[in-house]
Write an enzyme that holds these catalytic residues in place. Structure first.
Site, PDB file in Angstrom:
ATOM      1  N   LYS A 154       0.845  -1.211   0.000  1.00  0.00           N
ATOM      2  CA  LYS A 154       0.000   0.000   0.000  1.00  0.00           C
ATOM      3  C   LYS A 154       0.874   1.253   0.000  1.00  0.00           C
ATOM      4  CE  LYS A 154      -0.489  -0.456   5.036  1.00  0.00           C
ATOM      5  NZ  LYS A 154      -1.318  -1.071   6.092  1.00  0.00           N
ATOM      6  N   ARG A 208     -11.174  -0.667  14.522  1.00  0.00           N
ATOM      7  CA  ARG A 208     -11.064   0.140  13.303  1.00  0.00           C
ATOM      8  C   ARG A 208     -12.145  -0.300  12.329  1.00  0.00           C
ATOM      9  NH1 ARG A 208      -5.145   0.617  10.498  1.00  0.00           N
ATOM     10  NH2 ARG A 208      -5.556  -1.539   9.931  1.00  0.00           N
ATOM     11  N   CYS A 264      14.270  24.174   4.687  1.00  0.00           N
ATOM     12  CA  CYS A 264      13.324  24.931   3.861  1.00  0.00           C
ATOM     13  C   CYS A 264      12.550  23.944   2.979  1.00  0.00           C
ATOM     14  CB  CYS A 264      14.069  25.923   2.979  1.00  0.00           C
ATOM     15  SG  CYS A 264      15.257  26.941   3.860  1.00  0.00           S
ATOM     16  N   TYR A 278      15.688  30.411   7.600  1.00  0.00           N
ATOM     17  CA  TYR A 278      14.515  31.142   8.117  1.00  0.00           C
ATOM     18  C   TYR A 278      14.537  31.228   9.639  1.00  0.00           C
ATOM     19  CZ  TYR A 278      12.284  30.634   3.524  1.00  0.00           C
ATOM     20  OH  TYR A 278      11.970  30.698   2.194  1.00  0.00           O
ATOM     21  N   ASP A 332      12.819  23.540  -0.201  1.00  0.00           N
ATOM     22  CA  ASP A 332      13.610  22.962  -1.294  1.00  0.00           C
ATOM     23  C   ASP A 332      15.117  22.932  -1.039  1.00  0.00           C
ATOM     24  OD1 ASP A 332      11.083  23.234  -2.812  1.00  0.00           O
ATOM     25  OD2 ASP A 332      11.608  25.363  -2.678  1.00  0.00           O
ATOM     26  N   ARG A 362       0.944 -11.102   6.751  1.00  0.00           N
ATOM     27  CA  ARG A 362       0.976  -9.872   5.952  1.00  0.00           C
ATOM     28  C   ARG A 362       2.227  -9.080   6.309  1.00  0.00           C
ATOM     29  NH1 ARG A 362      -4.041 -10.065   8.333  1.00  0.00           N
ATOM     30  NH2 ARG A 362      -3.502  -8.247   9.599  1.00  0.00           N
ATOM     31  N   HIS A 407      -6.380  -7.936  12.676  1.00  0.00           N
ATOM     32  CA  HIS A 407      -5.159  -7.125  12.659  1.00  0.00           C
ATOM     33  C   HIS A 407      -4.748  -6.764  14.084  1.00  0.00           C
ATOM     34  CE1 HIS A 407      -2.127  -4.579  10.955  1.00  0.00           C
ATOM     35  NE2 HIS A 407      -2.664  -3.443  11.349  1.00  0.00           N
TER      36      HIS A 407
END
Ligand SMILES: *Cc1c(COP(=O)(O)O)cnc(C)c1O
Length: 392
Positions: A38, A137, A316, A269, A318, A224, A167
């Site tokens: 997933k 759940r 930051c 920053y 990027d 699993r 689970h």
């Protein structure tokens, strides 16, 4: 092969195979593995990983969270069973039936709608009944109401009960008592199904990664395997010596700028870091826009030439800065390791998860589509993918 200089994740397909084999050694002969892929294989890439392991005889199939993820696997040519672990909405039941995708089922209206879809496309829907034994759940209760639900499954035309599963909420803790209680409830319930409804459901499963590593009695027909497939640990508390894992993903970038700063200069920053002495600073062109957590500001480090370079100031979107005063050989263009080994040292997903206040699962999933993935086998790049185009 494209040039990915700014940032790239390397996914080691040999390590995936190693982790599968390492898990299998800890399982009984009859127990097979469902590879949980997933969120695009926990950020690693579901399709190339699924193809790498599909032919292993002890691989039962794959699990995903959504029907779209299941269809991506089918569309890429995956033929083994694909199970959707969560709720599946009715808009896709016919497609699901045609593609033999297995839904988790726990609501009566699902049964009715799936039954109709199965009849109209002439193929049974193979369901896995989800039982709630403590996660609160999704799932039916393992009691009278649950038995009535199973009976309804048996009676609904077009529905074939292939599996039943639950689970664990706490199998990754040192104390296995809560997990054992869940297992016991599950086994009691499947026992009642056998005795009172007269059916044996062929594919029964409980264990997640933590169960595979630390709760042998919970390994039923299949297990699993999620996080351990990627060489990562379910938690700090699981035994790390039983199943030897290899981390699969590493994340690298390159230094784009180096400068010498005098004492008293603020970095990034908010000026949250101020140099106390002359400092050699390198700029790395990656940031939280790639999924590299901002929580590592002033905390994390990267590896350059096998040595630790601490992060200075805020990450930051990027870019971010690191201290290379102690690495005089560092120069512009050099490779920087954000996650993975370099020389004798390594930065793990667990270390960054801890430092950033996230956790390893989340960190892997959050490496986003701005980060290209490069797939390596026997030391060679065999495949790569990126999301650098978004138009026709
Ligand atoms: C995600 C998930 C798994 C895999 O969990 P790991 O801890 O990564 O092994 C297994 N079963 C279900 C129902 C899940 O949602």
């Amino acid at each position: 092969m494209k040039n990915y200089d700014r940032i790239w994740a390397t996914v080691d397909l040999d390590a995936i195979k190693h982790n599968m084999a390492a898990m299998k050694v800890n399982l009984r002969e009859e127990t097979k593995i469902i590879a949980v892929v997933k969120t695009d294989g926990y950020g690693h890439g579901a399709v190339p990983i699924a193809h790498e392991i599909e032919d292993l005889p002890y691989l039962y199939g794959f699990a995903v969270a959504t029907v779209e993820e299941a269809l991506i696997l089918r569309g890429s040519g995956i033929r083994k069973p694909v199970l959707i672990l969560g709720y599946t909405f009715p808009y896709c039941y016919e497609k699901m039936a045609r593609e033999e995708i297995r839904p988790a089922v726990f609501r009566e209206d699902m049964l009715e709608e799936m039954g109709k879809a199965a009849v109209s496309c002439g193929r049974p829907v193979k369901i896995h009944i989800k039982v709630d034994t403590g996660m609160s759940r999704i799932g039916i209760r393992p009691d009278e109401s649950g038995l009535a639900f199973v009976r309804k499954c048996m009676e609904t035309p077009g529905i074939e009960i292939e599996g039943i599963f639950t689970h664990f909420a706490r199998a990754d803790e040192t104390d296995k008592t809560p997990a054992r209680q869940q297992l016991e409830q599950f086994l009691d319930f499947t026992g009642r199904i056998r005795r009172e409804l007269g059916i044996h459901i062929p594919v029964q499963h409980c264990s997640n990664s933590a169960g595979i590593v630390g709760l042998g009695e919970a390994n039923l027909d299949v297990v699993r395997a999620g996080i351990t497939l990627y060489g990562l640990w379910p938690s700090e508390q699981v035994a790390k010596d039983i199943v030897p894992l290899k981390p699969v993903l590493s994340l690298r970038s390159r230094i784009v700028y180096i400068k010498e700063l005098e004492a008293g200069r603020a970095v990034s920053y908010g000026g949250t870091f101020v140099t106390q002495a002359p400092t050699r600073v390198a700029t790395i062109p990656a940031g939280y826009g790639d999924g590299y957590p901002r929580g590592l500001s002033n905390k994390g480090s990267v590896l350059i030439a096998g040595k630790r370079a601490p992060i200075l100031g805020r990450i930051c979107m990027d870019q971010f800065m690191v201290d290379v005063t102690g690495i005089p050989e560092a120069k512009e263009g050099d490779v920087v390791t954000l996650i993975g080994p370099d020389g004798d040292d390594a930065i793990t997903m667990e270390e960054l998860g801890e430092l950033s206040g996230r956790f390893n699962y989340e960190l892997a999933c959050c490496l986003n589509k701005r980060v290209p993935r490069v797939y390596v086998k026997d030391g060679e790049t065999v495949y790569s993918k990126d999301s650098f185009r978004d138009f026709r």
